[in-house]
Design a protein around this motif. Structure first.
Motif, mmCIF file in Angstrom:
data_model
loop_
_atom_site.group_PDB
_atom_site.id
_atom_site.type_symbol
_atom_site.label_atom_id
_atom_site.label_comp_id
_atom_site.label_asym_id
_atom_site.label_seq_id
_atom_site.Cartn_x
_atom_site.Cartn_y
_atom_site.Cartn_z
ATOM 1 N N ASP A 208 33.933 46.572 26.726
ATOM 2 C CA ASP A 208 34.553 45.318 26.291
ATOM 3 C C ASP A 208 33.507 44.256 25.965
ATOM 4 O O ASP A 208 33.775 43.060 26.067
ATOM 5 N N GLU B 13 34.775 41.438 21.482
ATOM 6 C CA GLU B 13 36.159 41.006 21.654
ATOM 7 C C GLU B 13 37.116 41.989 20.983
ATOM 8 O O GLU B 13 36.785 42.587 19.951
ATOM 9 N N ARG C 16 34.302 38.730 30.366
ATOM 10 C CA ARG C 16 35.656 38.924 30.886
ATOM 11 C C ARG C 16 35.666 39.164 32.397
ATOM 12 O O ARG C 16 36.562 38.709 33.095
ATOM 13 N N GLU D 66 39.804 44.485 33.881
ATOM 14 C CA GLU D 66 38.976 43.498 34.580
ATOM 15 C C GLU D 66 39.777 42.664 35.571
ATOM 16 O O GLU D 66 39.246 42.227 36.597
#
Length: 414
Positions: free
Chosen positions: A105, A108, A152, A120
């Protein structure tokens, strides 16, 4: 891993073998690093899927002349699984016109990009629960600026800490990702930050590498781990966590399952199914507890003694009366104080420790379910199964199957 289709004969053996076209070998590029524990486990998950469902040849971790992850010129393949870390890399891979699945990740989410990544929010919840269970009420997040990971994880952890009614300090050294600093300068900046924090404090480091760095800097600065700063790594790397001083507690990210499910998704896309519009998020397997968080930050000595007794003896099948024989406190006071500090009863804490241990033992192929049950303090496999399913929503068998094979109980639908 490559399986050849077997020949089939007509019943009775009198007729010639039935001719069937062999399945086409699919060329799959896996742009995931092989020099990290997480990368190797992720590749293992891909391999697990290919062994069972695909006739695949895996091109592993190809690099260019500058040792950057990249496909070879002229490579002709059918699909790509990649840890994509930049928009430029994404554009190059998409230009190939092949089905593509991302397994990180760092960039985006965006239209046209299929991803299987760590959940997450579940990781942040797991990390906070681990630190709260050890009595910490002061928290921080450590992630030096880097292009290797997204924001994140930190955002999710800060959000969960604040939602629980606490503050969370965040390491902000004042330089951008990509800037190179010498070891002495990095140590000085981290040391200055740590000394501004209240102690004792529970710190989530973004990954095992940064967790080890933080523990090392604390050691060089004379800051005790875990007495002053408890360090929990946001990912598991067996070597780094084991050789750290002290050994690091870590979140066991479900890398094998991510790899397996990414392969499953790619397989569906290669036969023409639509790519999903949102990422598949895989929760971590649990917390691997080691010495870096082995502290009970509670100012009530009797409750600390009770908790230590539970953690040392829960898997011997103890009950609350056993605690009371060791700790000079009434049962009512014990119940009240446990609910005050932990939000649960002593009996529930015993069961929590037993089940936490069972999740680790279920990952050991050589142990039967009954052996796991007995090793965790349950009278038999039936009682263990009932307690485990009540806590996780899964039977021990299904949990083990998912854990070892990197599989879900349901198929990814695309």
């Amino acid at each position: 891993m490559i399986r050849e289709p077997s020949a089939h004969s007509v019943a009775g053996g009198a007729s010639a073998p039935v001719a069937s076209a062999p399945a086409a070998l699919k060329q799959i590029a896996v742009l995931v690093e092989t020099d990290s524990s997480a990368g190797c486990r992720l590749i293992r998950g891909i391999s697990n899927y290919a062994d069972r469902h695909g006739l695949w040849h895996l091109l592993l971790d190809p690099r260019d002349h500058e040792h950057r992850s990249a496909l070879p010129d002229g490579w002709q393949g059918h699909g790509i699984i990649a840890r994509i870390t930049s928009q430029k890399q994404l554009e190059k891979l998409q230009a190939r016109g092949l089905p593509l699945v991302n397994v990180d990740d760092v960039i985006e989410p965006q239209p046209g990009l299929s991803s299987v990544i760590t959940d997450e929010r579940a990781l942040a919840e797991m990390a906070l629960a681990h630190l709260l269970d050890r009595g910490f009420r002061q928290f921080a997040y450590f992630a030096p600026p880097s292009l290797d990971y997204s924001k994140r994880r930190g955002a999710a952890f800060v959000e969960h800490v604040q939602a629980a009614g606490y503050e969370c300090a965040v390491y902000k050294p004042g330089y951008r990702a990509g800037r190179r600093l010498g070891w002495a300068e990095r140590l000085k900046r981290v040391d200055r930050w740590i000394r501004t924090l209240p102690h004792p404090i529970g710190v989530l480091a973004v990954d095992a590498n940064r967790g080890r760095q933080l523990a090392e800097i604390c050691h060089l600065s004379g800051i005790r781990v875990p007495d002053d700063v408890a360090v929990l790594a946001g990912s598991l790397d067996e070597l780094l966590c084991d050789v750290s001083t002290p050994p690091l507690s870590s979140i066991n990210v479900a890398s094998e399952r991510i790899g397996h499910d990414a392969a499953q998704l790619l397989d569906a896309m290669m036969v023409g199914r639509d790519a999903p519009s949102t990422p598949f998020e895989i929760p971590p397997r649990g917390v691997q507890s080691r010495q870096s968080t082995d502290l009970l930050a509670i100012d009530d000595e009797e409750i600390v003694d009770a908790l230590r007794y539970i953690r040392q003896h829960a898997c011997r099948g103890i009950i609350v009366e056993d605690i009371l024989r060791q700790v000079p406190i009434s049962r009512r006071s014990l119940e009240i104080q446990f609910r005050k500090y932990l939000g649960r009863s002593p009996a529930r804490e015993i069961r929590r420790v037993q089940l936490e241990r069972s999740r680790d033992l279920l990952g050991r192929r050589e142990l039967s379910i009954t052996e796991v049950a007995l090793a965790c303090g349950f009278a038999n496999a039936t009682r263990f199964g009932v307690a485990f399913k009540k806590d996780t929503g899964k039977t021990p068998h299904s949990f083990r199957k998912e854990l070892l094979a990197g599989q879900r109980q349901t198929t990814i639908g695309v």
